[in-house]
Design an enzyme around this catalytic site. Structure first.
Site, PDB file in Angstrom:
ATOM      1  N   GLU A  79      13.338 -15.828  -0.858  1.00 25.44           N
ATOM      2  CA  GLU A  79      13.490 -17.050  -0.044  1.00 25.44           C
ATOM      3  C   GLU A  79      12.230 -17.908  -0.115  1.00 25.44           C
ATOM      4  OE1 GLU A  79      14.548 -16.378   4.100  1.00 25.44           O
ATOM      5  OE2 GLU A  79      15.658 -14.584   3.478  1.00 25.44           O
TER       6      GLU A  79
ATOM      7  N   ASP B  78       0.833  -1.198   0.000  1.00 28.57           N
ATOM      8  CA  ASP B  78       0.000   0.000   0.000  1.00 28.57           C
ATOM      9  C   ASP B  78       0.875   1.258   0.000  1.00 28.57           C
ATOM     10  OD1 ASP B  78      -2.826   1.059   0.497  1.00 28.57           O
ATOM     11  OD2 ASP B  78      -1.711   2.060   2.084  1.00 28.57           O
TER      12      ASP B  78
END
Ligand code: NOJ
Length: 538
Positions: free
Chosen positions: A255, A213
């Site tokens: 990851e 956001d």
């Protein structure tokens, strides 16, 4: 360490996000599972089969965290708790896993620029008082003027008015949005650490992506100077410090093979694209396209700019027609071509919904045929119009901060109609939903549209099915075909062609061997009527 639930999704499909169809769920208004008038996770879980049938690849949830809902959940009180109005963390985990089993990935929304004034950090900062380390996590300042009664600077809130609120102890705090949304101080290492932990918290629960956001607003000039037109760098928009933040976020996402989509509103292409460099965000919303009026020349330019700006960084474009902040597509396209009306919304703007619907159908085929990923906002597939909410029912802070002149964004957030023949159009509530539905709402119900070959829902289902099963869609090159300037026609790989007629007169279709889909019937001469689109194979 918690492992994400086993995914039946193709492990090889690491690039799913490059051409995904992503469905935005505004939880509060999607479906009410417990009957209390507010949409919730139980409602979403019950409707997963609908999303599978629609044919989307992922769902993006607007914030579902603990929140006083002063800004529809974009005021987060605790990132690790689901708001009890929506459900529980265990339920969110179940939902993520169930969606995944059905081949649908989950994207969540993080709101790093600010928190709720009910967040533990802000409450501690208020209690600790001026000069405390707790206040360093935010932007507290003394005011100007003889008694400190003038806000510390001249900035304007994104929702209008000053972005500063004064406390009883005399200090002011900064909030670029509503008073209840204090801005965090991103120069503080604890703020960075906390958000990195929050990302891991959700990635470990199987979340496949994160929408960021207000992604270009986090960093502030530490001096918080007055805004001066043309000041470079801007004191709070698009500052260079942001890129370092997103590089470390990217390392974490990598990851987990997770992806980002940034809410980056920047008119400057060169600055916008910096967020999409290979070690930063994977994608960002295409507001140029969203903001473009229904005009062939302007749309062609918006598409060309989008494709050209993404090419150097190798990021896929996204195509967005609407979201929870803007006027719904059929209404926007049914109004004078004034373009994007995020802020310029007015009460009682004349609208031709039938025209808007025809254009929205054509725009659906256009956006789904362009190269890259596409976002759909809940209810877009039902062709819902913007609703004029009675004044005494409006909840959006944007309306109040405009002094009541702007209707705000509630009109695109009305609870969805599922069943024509049920109370509250089958939203699921036993009591009136949090926003009122207009009388016409039942006529848009999903169950009615399901059996109707000419409905918006049928068009979206068929388009999304073809986009998955036919070759040529998604990421990849496109080239314009020579046409009348009022017609947009382009080809993709394997002879896939998309034609959209934005002119007054019917248009001849380019040479083709078959018609895959049309947004409206061809005329008796086989030509494409105005405001209509077709997918062809040549
Ligand atoms: C953008 C969100 O989409 C909007 O709904 C919200 O009000 C602001 N950011 C503030 O978080």
């Amino acid at each position: 360490m918690r492992q994400p639930s086993p995914a039946p999704l193709e492990p090889a499909d690491k690039n799913w996000w490059r051409d995904a169809a992503i469905y935005q769920i505004y939880v509060r208004s999607f479906a009410d599972g417990d009957g209390d008038g507010t949409g919730d996770l139980a409602g979403v879980r019950a409707r997963l089969p609908y999303l599978v049938e629609l044919g989307v690849d992922a769902i993006w949830f607007t914030p579902w965290y603990l929140s006083p809902l002063a800004d529809g959940g974009y005021d987060v009180a605790d990132y690790r708790t689901i708001d009890p109005a929506f459900g529980t963390l265990a339920e969110a985990e179940k939902l993520i896993a169930e969606a995944r089993e059905r081949g649908i990935r989950t994207i969540i929304d993080v709101v790093p620029n600010h928190v709720s004034d009910q967040h533990a950090w802000f409450k501690a900062a208020l209690a600790a008082g001026p000069g405390s380390p707790e206040r360093e996590l935010f932007h507290f300042r003394t005011g100007r003027g003889e008694h400190g009664e003038i806000p510390p600077n001249d900035w304007i809130s994104e929702f209008g008015g000053t972005p500063w609120t004064r406390l009883d102890d005399g200090e002011w705090y900064l909030h670029l949005f509503a008073t209840e949304q204090p801005d965090l101080n991103w120069a503080h290492p604890a703020v960075r650490q906390e958000h990195e932990d929050v990302l891991r918290f959700w990635f470990e629960r199987g979340v496949a992506g994160v929408r960021i956001d207000s992604a270009a607003l986090l960093a502030k000039d530490p001096a918080l100077p007055d805004f001066t037109v043309g000041r470079d760098p801007h004191p709070f928009v698009d500052r260079d410090e942001l890129h370092d933040i997103y590089r470390s976020w990217r390392a974490i996402a990598d990851e987990y093979d997770a992806v980002f989509v940034g809410e980056v509103w920047l008119p400057d292409t060169e600055r916008f694209i910096r967020y999409l460099r290979p070690d930063e965000l994977h994608t960002a919303f295409n507001f140029t396209f969203l903001a473009c009026p229904w005009d062939a020349e302007l749309l062609r330019a918006a598409i060309d700019d989008t494709v050209a700006e993404h090419a150097p960084v190798g990021a896929p474009a996204t195509w967005v027609l609407c979201n929870h902040d803007v006027t719904r597509t059929v209404t926007r396209y049914g109004r004078e071509a004034t373009g994007f009306d995020f802020a310029a919304k007015a009460f009682g703007t004349p609208t031709d919904t039938e025209l808007g619907t025809r254009r929205a159908r054509a725009a659906a085929l256009l956006s789904l045929a362009l190269p890259g990923a596409v976002y759909l906002y809940q209810g877009e597939e039902l062709g819902l119009p913007e609703v004029e909410i009675p004044l005494d029912r409006i909840q959006d802070p944007m309306h109040f901060r405009s002094g009541g002149t702007d209707p705000g964004r509630d009109g695109c957030r009305v609870p969805l109609p599922w069943t024509a023949d049920a109370p509250y159009a089958g939203f699921g509530s036993d009591t009136e939903p949090w926003l009122p539905q207009p009388e016409s709402w039942s006529s848009y119900a999903a169950d009615l549209q399901s059996g109707d070959a000419d409905s918006m829902l049928t068009l979206y289902r068929e388009a999304l099915r073809l986009r998955r099963t036919e070759t040529g869609f998604g990421d990849g090159p496109m080239s314009w075909l020579e046409t009348d300037p009022a017609v947009l026609a382009f080809s993709r790989e394997d002879g896939l062609v998309c034609v959209v007629n934005l002119g007054e007169e019917p248009a001849e279709l380019p040479a083709h061997t078959g018609v895959l889909l049309v947004s409206g019937a061809l005329d008796p001469e086989g030509r494409l009527p105005r405001d209509t689109a077709a997918w062809l194979r040549n």
